[in-house]
Design a protein around this motif. Structure first.
Motif, mmCIF file in Angstrom:
data_model
loop_
_atom_site.group_PDB
_atom_site.id
_atom_site.type_symbol
_atom_site.label_atom_id
_atom_site.label_comp_id
_atom_site.label_asym_id
_atom_site.label_seq_id
_atom_site.Cartn_x
_atom_site.Cartn_y
_atom_site.Cartn_z
ATOM 1 N N GLY A 78 2.768 0.086 3.027
ATOM 2 C CA GLY A 78 3.988 -0.638 2.954
ATOM 3 C C GLY A 78 3.576 -2.074 2.975
ATOM 4 N N GLN A 79 2.401 -2.348 3.200
ATOM 5 C CA GLN A 79 2.014 -3.698 3.201
ATOM 6 C C GLN A 79 1.478 -4.156 1.841
ATOM 7 N N ASN B 142 -5.985 -7.171 -4.865
ATOM 8 C CA ASN B 142 -6.186 -8.337 -4.385
ATOM 9 C C ASN B 142 -7.346 -8.731 -5.038
ATOM 10 N N MET C 213 0.740 -1.202 0.101
ATOM 11 C CA MET C 213 0.137 -0.026 -0.122
ATOM 12 C C MET C 213 1.034 1.300 -0.068
ATOM 13 N N ALA D 138 -7.287 -1.299 -1.976
ATOM 14 C CA ALA D 138 -6.838 -2.508 -1.377
ATOM 15 C C ALA D 138 -7.541 -3.571 -1.814
ATOM 16 N N HIS E 231 -7.901 -1.752 6.383
ATOM 17 C CA HIS E 231 -6.909 -1.627 7.453
ATOM 18 C C HIS E 231 -5.635 -1.680 7.013
ATOM 19 N N ALA E 232 -5.522 -1.991 5.749
ATOM 20 C CA ALA E 232 -4.076 -2.204 5.193
ATOM 21 C C ALA E 232 -3.292 -0.891 5.639
ATOM 22 N N GLU E 233 -2.122 -1.105 6.111
ATOM 23 C CA GLU E 233 -1.066 -0.037 6.207
ATOM 24 C C GLU E 233 -0.193 0.301 5.169
#
Length: 101
Positions: free
Chosen positions: A100-101, A57, A1, A53, A96-98
């Protein structure tokens, strides 16, 4: 992200989920750029952070879409509600992805 700001998110969408870009830009112009109102930025970022996000995916995106489609076709209100709750849960988790994920 990407970093959690509109510019970085737009760049990530353009690079990795270009199918979202026209809607992202239209929403940005309508609610922020054309109004010169920064109040909606947190809500805008929450929505598009989650959309990106999901788009990055494809399996998760397909699962959410399938649950929403099943809910739209359900004859039973309780079943439709349960399906939409599952889809909403997956959307919240994606959001809720941060960075760098």
């Amino acid at each position: 992200m990407p970093e959690r700001n509109p510019k970085a998110l737009r760049e990530a969408i353009a690079a990795h989920a270009p199918q979202l870009l026209a809607d992202f830009d239209r929403h940005w112009r309508r609610d922020i750029a054309d109004t010169y109102d920064l109040t909606p930025v947190p809500g805008f970022m929450a929505r598009w952070w989650t959309e990106y996000a999901l788009a990055r995916n494809p399996e998760l995106d397909a699962q959410v879409t399938d649950l929403e489609d099943q809910a739209a076709e359900a004859d039973d209100t309780a079943e439709a509600h349960a399906l939409l709750e599952r889809a909403a849960h997956l959307r919240r988790e994606a959001g809720h992805a941060e960075p760098g994920q």
